[in-house]
Design a protein around this motif. Structure first.
Motif, PDB file in Angstrom:
ATOM      1  N   MET A   1       0.845  -1.202   0.000  1.00 16.09           N
ATOM      2  CA  MET A   1       0.000   0.000   0.000  1.00 16.09           C
ATOM      3  C   MET A   1       0.880   1.253   0.000  1.00 16.09           C
ATOM      4  N   LYS A   2       0.558   2.180  -0.893  1.00 13.96           N
ATOM      5  CA  LYS A   2       1.362   3.402  -0.983  1.00 13.96           C
ATOM      6  C   LYS A   2       1.327   4.176   0.340  1.00 13.96           C
ATOM      7  N   ARG A   3       2.487   4.702   0.735  1.00 14.07           N
ATOM      8  CA  ARG A   3       2.558   5.525   1.932  1.00 14.07           C
ATOM      9  C   ARG A   3       2.766   6.975   1.510  1.00 14.07           C
ATOM     10  N   TYR A   4       2.301   7.882   2.345  1.00 12.25           N
ATOM     11  CA  TYR A   4       2.323   9.301   1.972  1.00 12.25           C
ATOM     12  C   TYR A   4       3.239  10.096   2.891  1.00 12.25           C
ATOM     13  N   SER A   5       3.856  11.109   2.308  1.00 14.72           N
ATOM     14  CA  SER A   5       4.783  11.961   3.059  1.00 14.72           C
ATOM     15  C   SER A   5       4.085  13.259   3.473  1.00 14.72           C
ATOM     16  N   ALA A   6       4.742  14.009   4.353  1.00 15.20           N
ATOM     17  CA  ALA A   6       4.224  15.306   4.786  1.00 15.20           C
ATOM     18  C   ALA A   6       4.027  16.233   3.588  1.00 15.20           C
ATOM     19  N   ALA A   7       4.955  16.197   2.644  1.00 18.09           N
ATOM     20  CA  ALA A   7       4.867  17.075   1.470  1.00 18.09           C
ATOM     21  C   ALA A   7       3.635  16.740   0.635  1.00 18.09           C
ATOM     22  N   GLU A   8       3.368  15.453   0.460  1.00 17.24           N
ATOM     23  CA  GLU A   8       2.188  15.050  -0.308  1.00 17.24           C
ATOM     24  C   GLU A   8       0.903  15.465   0.403  1.00 17.24           C
ATOM     25  N   VAL A   9       0.896  15.303   1.737  1.00 19.83           N
ATOM     26  CA  VAL A   9      -0.291  15.683   2.515  1.00 19.83           C
ATOM     27  C   VAL A   9      -0.578  17.169   2.351  1.00 19.83           C
ATOM     28  N   SER A  10       0.455  18.003   2.422  1.00 19.81           N
ATOM     29  CA  SER A  10       0.218  19.451   2.374  1.00 19.81           C
ATOM     30  C   SER A  10      -0.319  19.868   0.997  1.00 19.81           C
ATOM     31  N   LEU A  11      -0.010  19.094  -0.026  1.00 22.62           N
ATOM     32  CA  LEU A  11      -0.569  19.366  -1.350  1.00 22.62           C
ATOM     33  C   LEU A  11      -2.009  18.870  -1.480  1.00 22.62           C
ATOM     34  N   LEU A  12      -2.231  17.628  -1.002  1.00 29.33           N
ATOM     35  CA  LEU A  12      -3.537  16.985  -1.190  1.00 29.33           C
ATOM     36  C   LEU A  12      -4.580  17.465  -0.193  1.00 29.33           C
ATOM     37  N   LEU A  13      -4.147  17.685   1.060  1.00 26.31           N
ATOM     38  CA  LEU A  13      -5.075  18.045   2.142  1.00 26.31           C
ATOM     39  C   LEU A  13      -4.501  19.221   2.937  1.00 26.31           C
ATOM     40  N   PRO A  14      -4.550  20.412   2.365  1.00 24.51           N
ATOM     41  CA  PRO A  14      -3.868  21.557   2.986  1.00 24.51           C
ATOM     42  C   PRO A  14      -4.369  21.912   4.380  1.00 24.51           C
ATOM     43  N   ASP A  15      -5.589  21.477   4.738  1.00 23.56           N
ATOM     44  CA  ASP A  15      -6.120  21.821   6.069  1.00 23.56           C
ATOM     45  C   ASP A  15      -5.715  20.818   7.141  1.00 23.56           C
ATOM     46  N   TRP A  16      -5.041  19.755   6.753  1.00 19.77           N
ATOM     47  CA  TRP A  16      -4.618  18.734   7.714  1.00 19.77           C
ATOM     48  C   TRP A  16      -3.129  18.852   7.970  1.00 19.77           C
ATOM     49  N   GLU A  17      -2.753  18.464   9.170  1.00 22.86           N
ATOM     50  CA  GLU A  17      -1.346  18.542   9.537  1.00 22.86           C
ATOM     51  C   GLU A  17      -0.761  17.137   9.654  1.00 22.86           C
ATOM     52  N   TYR A  18       0.363  16.940   9.023  1.00 19.20           N
ATOM     53  CA  TYR A  18       1.040  15.652   9.115  1.00 19.20           C
ATOM     54  C   TYR A  18       1.760  15.571  10.459  1.00 19.20           C
ATOM     55  N   SER A  19       1.590  14.442  11.137  1.00 20.32           N
ATOM     56  CA  SER A  19       2.237  14.288  12.437  1.00 20.32           C
ATOM     57  C   SER A  19       2.444  12.812  12.732  1.00 20.32           C
ATOM     58  N   ASN A  20       3.677  12.419  12.844  1.00 20.28           N
ATOM     59  CA  ASN A  20       4.000  11.074  13.325  1.00 20.28           C
ATOM     60  C   ASN A  20       3.206   9.962  12.627  1.00 20.28           C
ATOM     61  N   GLU A  21       3.365   9.871  11.309  1.00 13.54           N
ATOM     62  CA  GLU A  21       2.704   8.814  10.515  1.00 13.54           C
ATOM     63  C   GLU A  21       1.175   8.909  10.526  1.00 13.54           C
ATOM     64  N   GLY A  22       0.671  10.108  10.752  1.00 12.36           N
ATOM     65  CA  GLY A  22      -0.781  10.300  10.699  1.00 12.36           C
ATOM     66  C   GLY A  22      -1.079  11.719  10.265  1.00 12.36           C
ATOM     67  N   ILE A  23      -2.376  12.018  10.121  1.00 13.04           N
ATOM     68  CA  ILE A  23      -2.782  13.401   9.834  1.00 13.04           C
ATOM     69  C   ILE A  23      -3.805  13.838  10.868  1.00 13.04           C
ATOM     70  N   GLU A  24      -3.771  15.125  11.195  1.00 13.15           N
ATOM     71  CA  GLU A  24      -4.634  15.638  12.256  1.00 13.15           C
ATOM     72  C   GLU A  24      -5.285  16.946  11.823  1.00 13.15           C
ATOM     73  N   ARG A  25      -6.476  17.158  12.343  1.00 13.59           N
ATOM     74  CA  ARG A  25      -7.141  18.447  12.115  1.00 13.59           C
ATOM     75  C   ARG A  25      -8.082  18.733  13.277  1.00 13.59           C
ATOM     76  N   GLU A  26      -8.135  19.984  13.679  1.00 14.98           N
ATOM     77  CA  GLU A  26      -9.085  20.383  14.729  1.00 14.98           C
ATOM     78  C   GLU A  26     -10.225  21.166  14.092  1.00 14.98           C
ATOM     79  N   PHE A  27     -11.427  20.865  14.540  1.00 17.07           N
ATOM     80  CA  PHE A  27     -12.638  21.506  14.033  1.00 17.07           C
ATOM     81  C   PHE A  27     -13.332  22.225  15.186  1.00 17.07           C
ATOM     82  N   LYS A  28     -13.844  23.407  14.910  1.00 20.87           N
ATOM     83  CA  LYS A  28     -14.500  24.184  15.962  1.00 20.87           C
ATOM     84  C   LYS A  28     -15.914  24.540  15.512  1.00 20.87           C
ATOM     85  N   PHE A  29     -16.871  24.363  16.412  1.00 23.10           N
ATOM     86  CA  PHE A  29     -18.272  24.613  16.085  1.00 23.10           C
ATOM     87  C   PHE A  29     -18.871  25.639  17.048  1.00 23.10           C
TER      88      PHE A  29
END
Lengths: 92, 92
Positions: A1-29
Motif C-alpha cells: 500500500m502506498k505511503r504518503y509523506s508530509a509534502a504530499e499531505v500538504s498538497l492533497l489536504l492543505p487543512d490537515w497537519e502531518y504528524s508522526n505517521e498520521g494526519i490531524e485536524r481540529e474543528f471548531k463549532f
C-alpha cells in the motif's frame, strides 16, 4: 500500500497537519450539539469505510487523528476519509 | 457549590478514578458501532444536563473525563452525569 509523506499531505489536504505517521485536524463549532452532529456524520463515514479515527471532543471542539494502525503508517485510507470529512464540511 | 474529594468519589462512584480535580473512566465495547452508540446516548445526557465531557474514542474504546471547567473543580454536576452514565450501562 502506498505511503504518503508530509509534502504530499500538504498538497492533497492543505487543512490537515502531518504528524508522526498520521494526519490531524481540529474543528471548531458553535456549541456541543453542532460538534456532536458533525461527529455522528463522521462516525457513519468511518464505519462505511471500515476505517476509524482516533478523536477527541471537548464542548465545541473536535480533534481528529487519522492513521493506519494495521500498517503503522499514513495510507490512502486515511487520505480518502480526510477528503470525505472535508467535503462534508463544505456541504458537498 | 460543594466540591468532592478522591475518598468521596471512591465511595460514590467506585468505577471512576479521581484525577486532577476530575473523574475518569474508560469503557470498552465490541466494536466502533457499539462504542459510538454509547457516545450518542452520553451526548444526549450531557446536552440535557448542560454539562459536557472531555472524551476520546479509538475504535471500541471510549475514555470519559468529567470536571467542572467553570469551577475548576470536581462538583455535583460531574458526579450526577457519571451516575447517569453508569445507570445507562446497567440498562436502567
Amino acid at each position: 500500500m502506498k505511503r504518503y509523506s508530509a509534502a504530499e499531505v500538504s498538497l492533497l489536504l492543505p487543512d490537515w497537519e502531518y504528524s508522526n505517521e498520521g494526519i490531524e485536524r481540529e474543528f471548531k463549532f458553535q456549541n456541543f450539539s453542532e460538534a456532536f452532529a458533525f461527529m455522528t456524520r463522521v462516525a457513519m463515514l468511518a464505519e462505511c469505510a471500515d476505517h476509524h479515527p482516533d478523536w477527541k471532543n471537548s464542548y465545541n471542539k473536535v480533534h481528529i487523528r487519522l492513521t493506519n494502525h494495521a500498517e503503522q503508517a499514513l495510507t490512502e485510507k486515511d487520505l480518502l476519509l480526510a477528503g470525505k470529512i472535508d467535503l462534508l464540511l463544505m456541504g458537498k
